[in-house]
Design an enzyme around this catalytic site. Structure first.
Site, mmCIF file in Angstrom:
data_model
loop_
_atom_site.group_PDB
_atom_site.id
_atom_site.type_symbol
_atom_site.label_atom_id
_atom_site.label_comp_id
_atom_site.label_asym_id
_atom_site.label_seq_id
_atom_site.Cartn_x
_atom_site.Cartn_y
_atom_site.Cartn_z
ATOM 1 N N TYR A 268 0.834 -1.214 0.000
ATOM 2 C CA TYR A 268 0.000 0.000 0.000
ATOM 3 C C TYR A 268 0.867 1.262 0.000
ATOM 4 C CZ TYR A 268 -3.836 3.034 1.747
ATOM 5 O OH TYR A 268 -4.768 4.025 1.923
ATOM 6 N N LYS B 127 0.884 4.081 -2.826
ATOM 7 C CA LYS B 127 0.512 5.472 -2.512
ATOM 8 C C LYS B 127 1.665 6.435 -2.784
ATOM 9 C CE LYS B 127 -3.796 5.019 -1.270
ATOM 10 N NZ LYS B 127 -4.828 5.367 -2.267
HETATM 11 P P1 NAD Z 1 -13.301 2.289 1.805
HETATM 12 O O1 NAD Z 1 -12.756 0.903 1.877
HETATM 13 O O2 NAD Z 1 -14.338 2.708 2.781
HETATM 14 O O3 NAD Z 1 -13.870 2.576 0.335
HETATM 15 C C1 NAD Z 1 -13.139 2.218 -0.814
HETATM 16 C C2 NAD Z 1 -14.118 1.961 -1.944
HETATM 17 O O4 NAD Z 1 -13.356 1.601 -3.122
HETATM 18 C C3 NAD Z 1 -15.077 0.787 -1.661
HETATM 19 O O5 NAD Z 1 -16.418 1.189 -1.869
HETATM 20 C C4 NAD Z 1 -14.637 -0.283 -2.637
HETATM 21 O O6 NAD Z 1 -15.683 -1.111 -3.113
HETATM 22 C C5 NAD Z 1 -14.057 0.573 -3.775
HETATM 23 N N1 NAD Z 1 -13.162 -0.216 -4.626
HETATM 24 C C6 NAD Z 1 -12.199 -1.090 -4.236
HETATM 25 N N2 NAD Z 1 -11.623 -1.657 -5.301
HETATM 26 C C7 NAD Z 1 -12.228 -1.137 -6.399
HETATM 27 C C8 NAD Z 1 -12.068 -1.333 -7.785
HETATM 28 N N3 NAD Z 1 -11.162 -2.204 -8.262
HETATM 29 N N4 NAD Z 1 -12.855 -0.637 -8.644
HETATM 30 C C9 NAD Z 1 -13.781 0.219 -8.172
HETATM 31 N N5 NAD Z 1 -13.979 0.465 -6.848
HETATM 32 C C10 NAD Z 1 -13.214 -0.212 -5.979
HETATM 33 O O7 NAD Z 1 -12.021 3.250 1.853
HETATM 34 P P2 NAD Z 1 -11.850 4.785 2.282
HETATM 35 O O8 NAD Z 1 -11.307 4.808 3.645
HETATM 36 O O9 NAD Z 1 -13.036 5.595 1.934
HETATM 37 O O10 NAD Z 1 -10.625 5.172 1.309
HETATM 38 C C11 NAD Z 1 -10.790 5.836 0.070
HETATM 39 C C12 NAD Z 1 -9.421 6.151 -0.503
HETATM 40 O O11 NAD Z 1 -8.668 6.934 0.424
HETATM 41 C C13 NAD Z 1 -8.574 4.905 -0.784
HETATM 42 O O12 NAD Z 1 -7.786 5.116 -1.944
HETATM 43 C C14 NAD Z 1 -7.688 4.832 0.429
HETATM 44 O O13 NAD Z 1 -6.505 4.125 0.168
HETATM 45 C C15 NAD Z 1 -7.452 6.302 0.721
HETATM 46 N N6 NAD Z 1 -7.062 6.604 2.103
HETATM 47 C C16 NAD Z 1 -7.879 6.313 3.154
HETATM 48 C C17 NAD Z 1 -7.475 6.633 4.441
HETATM 49 C C18 NAD Z 1 -8.318 6.353 5.667
HETATM 50 O O14 NAD Z 1 -7.843 6.602 6.776
HETATM 51 N N7 NAD Z 1 -9.532 5.879 5.537
HETATM 52 C C19 NAD Z 1 -6.237 7.237 4.654
HETATM 53 C C20 NAD Z 1 -5.436 7.508 3.566
HETATM 54 C C21 NAD Z 1 -5.859 7.197 2.282
#
Ligand code: NAD
Length: 251
Positions: free
Chosen positions: A152, A156
Site C-alpha cells: 500500500y 501510494k
Molecule cells: P473504503 O474501503 O471505505 O472505500 C473504498 C471503496 O473503493 C469501496 O467502496 C470499494 O468497493 C471501492 N473499490 C475497491 N476496489 C475497487 C475497484 N477495483 N474498482 C472500483 N472500486 C473499488 O475506503 P476509504 O477509507 O473511503 O478510502 C478511500 C481512498 O482513500 C482509498 O484510496 C484509500 O486508500 C485512501 N485513504 C484512506 C485513508 C483512511 O484513513 N480511511 C487514509 C489515507 C488514504
C-alpha cells in the site's frame, strides 16, 4: 460561481468517495458514482438526488481496461463528457513483508496504480478536447512508510510520482492534476485495520486522535472539502501538488 461539470468519483459507494460525490454534487456538478457493484452506488445516487443534484450509478472495476472503457462510454452518454476525475478507489491487503503474498502485492498495485492509470488515460481524452480538466488522486500518509503496508505504501508513493508526471504532461491543455494524502480517516477501511490489529475501533480512533495535532481523527468530509478546492475553477494554477490532510504537518 461554479461552472457545472461532469465528475467521476471512483470507490464512491462509501467512505471518502461517497462524501466526495455528495460534496461535488452540492458544488453543482453531475456525478458518476463509480464502484465495483452498481447497486452499491444507489444509496449515494439517491442522496445526491434528494439534495436536488444529478448522479449516475456505475459498476466497474477500475483495474479492468474493458470495464473502464464501458464506464466512460456510459457516463458520456448519460451525463456528458467528464472533465473531473477523482481516483479514490482503494483496497488494503496489509501484512508484514515476510508474510505478504504476491497476490496481496498485485491486488493493491492493480486497484491503486493500474486503476488510476486506466481511469486517467480514458479521462484525459475528454479533458484535453474540452481544454479543461481536473484530476485528483488519493494518496495516503502511508506513502511516507507504514509498518505492515509495503504494498500500500509503495502504491501510494507511486500515486505521487504519477500525479506530478500527469501535471507536467497535461498542464498545457488546461488540465490540473493533484493528490491528497489523507491521515487517519474514520471509514470502513480503517475499521478493517482495527479488526486486523485486534483493537476495538473506538479505542483505536481515540489512540490516533491523541497523536494528531488537531486532536481528532479525520472524517470523509474533511477530504471531500480538499477535493472540492482542487477541482474548482479557482485552483487552475495549482498543479502537481501533494496535500497532506492529516490534522497536522506531514510530508
Ligand atoms: P473504503 O474501503 O471505505 O472505500 C473504498 C471503496 O473503493 C469501496 O467502496 C470499494 O468497493 C471501492 N473499490 C475497491 N476496489 C475497487 C475497484 N477495483 N474498482 C472500483 N472500486 C473499488 O475506503 P476509504 O477509507 O473511503 O478510502 C478511500 C481512498 O482513500 C482509498 O484510496 C484509500 O486508500 C485512501 N485513504 C484512506 C485513508 C483512511 O484513513 N480511511 C487514509 C489515507 C488514504
Amino acid at each position: 460561481m461554479t461552472t457545472p461539470r461532469v465528475a467521476i468519483v471512483t470507490g464512491a459507494a462509501r467512505g471518502i468517495g461517497a462524501a466526495t460525490a455528495l460534496r461535488l454534487a452540492r458544488d453543482g456538478h453531475a456525478v458518476a458514482v463509480l464502484d465495483l457493484v452498481e447497486d452499491g452506488c444507489l444509496p449515494v445516487v439517491q442522496a445526491v438526488e434528494r439534495a436536488g443534484g444529478r448522479a449516475l450509478a456505475v459498476g466497474a472495476d477500475v483495474s479492468e481496461e474493458d470495464a473502464v472503457a464501458s464506464a466512460f462510454a456510459r457516463i458520456e452518454a448519460e451525463l456528458g463528457a467528464p472533465t473531473i476525475l477523482v481516483n479514490n478507489a482503494g483496497i488494503i491487503r496489509d501484512n508484514l513483508l515476510f508474510k505478504m503474498t504476491a497476490g496481496d502485492w498485485d491486488a493493491v498495485m492493480g486497484v491503486h496504480l493500474r486503476g488510476a492509470f486506466l481511469m486517467s488515460k480514458a479521462a484525459q481524452a475528454y479533458m484535453t478536447k474540452e481544454g479543461f480538466g481536473r484530476i485528483v488522486n488519493m494518496s495516503s500518509t502511508s506513502a511516507l512508510g507504514n509498518r505492515g503496508q509495503a504494498n500500500y505504501a509503495a502504491a501510494k508513493a507511486g500515486i505521487q510520482g504519477f500525479t506530478k508526471t500527469l501535471a507536467i504532461e497535461l498542464g498545457k491543455f488546461g488540465v490540473t492534476v493533484n493528490s491528497i494524502a489523507p491521515g487517519w480517516i474514520q471509514t470502513e477501511m480503517t475499521a478493517a485495520t482495527a479488526e486486523r490489529m485486534g483493537v476495538p475501533f473506538e479505542e483505536l480512533l481515540e489512540q490516533w486522535a491523541g497523536q494528531i495535532p488537531v486532536a481528532r481523527v479525520g472524517q470523509p468530509e474533511d477530504i471531500a472539502a480538499a477535493v472540492s478546492f482542487f477541482v474548482s475553477e479557482d485552483a487552475g494554477f495549482v498543479s502537481g501538488q501533494i496535500l497532506y490532510v492529516a490534522g497536522g504537518p506531514l510530508g
